[in-house]
Write an enzyme that holds these catalytic residues in place. Sequence first.
Site, PDB file in Angstrom:
ATOM      1  N   ASP A  11       0.858  -1.175   0.000  1.00  0.00           N
ATOM      2  CA  ASP A  11       0.000   0.000   0.000  1.00  0.00           C
ATOM      3  C   ASP A  11       0.900   1.233   0.000  1.00  0.00           C
ATOM      4  O   ASP A  11       1.662   1.444   0.945  1.00  0.00           O
ATOM      5  CB  ASP A  11      -0.907   0.000   1.232  1.00  0.00           C
ATOM      6  CG  ASP A  11      -2.103   0.928   1.066  1.00  0.00           C
ATOM      7  OD1 ASP A  11      -2.118   1.706   0.097  1.00  0.00           O
ATOM      8  OD2 ASP A  11      -3.012   0.870   1.913  1.00  0.00           O
ATOM      9  N   ASP A 105      -2.577   2.330  -6.237  1.00  0.00           N
ATOM     10  CA  ASP A 105      -1.557   2.362  -5.183  1.00  0.00           C
ATOM     11  C   ASP A 105      -1.570   1.151  -4.264  1.00  0.00           C
ATOM     12  O   ASP A 105      -0.967   1.172  -3.200  1.00  0.00           O
ATOM     13  CB  ASP A 105      -1.725   3.624  -4.341  1.00  0.00           C
ATOM     14  CG  ASP A 105      -3.086   3.703  -3.665  1.00  0.00           C
ATOM     15  OD1 ASP A 105      -4.013   3.004  -4.107  1.00  0.00           O
ATOM     16  OD2 ASP A 105      -3.228   4.481  -2.704  1.00  0.00           O
ATOM     17  N   GLU A 106      -2.223   0.073  -4.690  1.00  0.00           N
ATOM     18  CA  GLU A 106      -2.389  -1.060  -3.774  1.00  0.00           C
ATOM     19  C   GLU A 106      -2.455  -2.362  -4.566  1.00  0.00           C
ATOM     20  O   GLU A 106      -3.077  -2.421  -5.622  1.00  0.00           O
ATOM     21  CB  GLU A 106      -3.673  -0.854  -2.970  1.00  0.00           C
ATOM     22  CG  GLU A 106      -3.923  -1.865  -1.884  1.00  0.00           C
ATOM     23  CD  GLU A 106      -5.219  -1.589  -1.137  1.00  0.00           C
ATOM     24  OE1 GLU A 106      -5.507  -2.336  -0.188  1.00  0.00           O
ATOM     25  OE2 GLU A 106      -5.953  -0.646  -1.515  1.00  0.00           O
TER      26      GLU A 106
END
Length: 451
Positions: A11, A105-106
């Site tokens: 993350d 973003d993950e």
Amino acid sequence: MRAAPTILHLDMDAFYASAEQAAKPSLRGKAVVVGGLGPRGVVATASYEARRFGVHSAMPMGQARRLAPHAAYLVPRFRLYREVSEQVMALLRALSPLVEPLSLDEAFVDLEAGEAAWDEVSAEAVGMRLRADIRRVTGLTGSVGLAASKMVAKIASEEAKPDGLVLIRPGTERALLAPKSVRILPGVGPATGDHLRRAGILTVAEIAEAGEDELVRLLGKAHGGHLYAMALAHDERPVVAERDSKSVSVEDTYDVDIHDRVRVRMEVQRLADRCVERLRGAGRSGRTVVLKVRRYDFSTLTRSETLRGPTDDPAVVREAAARLLEAVDTTGGVRLLGVGVSGLADYTQEDLFAQAAAAEEAEDVDRDTAVAQEEAAEEAAPAEQPAERRWMAGHDVRHAEFGAGWVQGSGVGRVTVRFETPYSTGPGRVRTFAVDDPELEPADPLPLVEL
């Protein structure tokens, strides 16, 4: 569940805000809020400095400004975020063929499938190396969780924030989860949390003690059974690699249920624009628009509409999603919204009626500001003024004399620019120009790390 902690969850830390801080030396170490800047805008991401004032994602921007009046408020730059995301995902795919992106973003990674790790020592070494590689390639930081299941790996990455690594050893999951609030489990939002609290269930251990029958009685068969399994740390879901998509979709879960019908409509429009960005990024079009609504009681409704031909027109997708929303009752509150497009094709069969509608809206939408779309019309210049002369806070510009910079703000016929780049050694100088200055032009984002 496997015997080794070889499921990795990455993350990126406060991704949008961190990218803006990396790009703008004058904002490093300061409170930064990214999102829609108009009166109906919402926060997309807040830097850790802004979070100290209580600002968080999905918060109304007006409330954020009251909590952190001195923060820098910027419109998103999705082109930059996508470019950085592609760099990060490339690092993950070098580790394993099984990479499951959840957003820009993950992502989850199955390290064992790539023979990158097979036990605690090797998994931790991979996680440390990945964090260093991300910083080297992007200049940003990411937090890593390692565990034997996806659920626990995600919880571990949350505990690792910011810029850390947490490994949960197999066999210790229940002891780790037991004292924590029920809200730590996926799917337990404010409404479910309140329902459990009224039943005297506050911790994960108390969910386990209540038993599956009681959870089913309280929450229903599907949700209750799923929640009980999670409380026992049972999660057999595999990491699923990206395949040739049959659909493209985006969705957001909100920390606080949305009750305002106007806000729900604006969120659906914002998601429709984000969905089209992904659709176009994949070079595809589609003919079926899908709306997903998860209500306050965790009931999930899906509605769809099939168009006359494939489209990648944001106006067409927004209009279809809006029509679908009209058939959904959101009175009690909404916890999740999603918009998708299926029936994908590699071409677009233009809809003449949709083209006319799109032409009417073209002046009101800036495609690089999907999160801020609801107030773009309010901030836009008059229709006769070219769209590129709208100076959005945080966006890149270049001046013939002063070089690269970014917009600090604009209004009353003036635009203020700070001239600095990601590679500047300190804050840059600030200058103000007329909005129609011929020497000032919009520019593409610069890489965060100098090539």
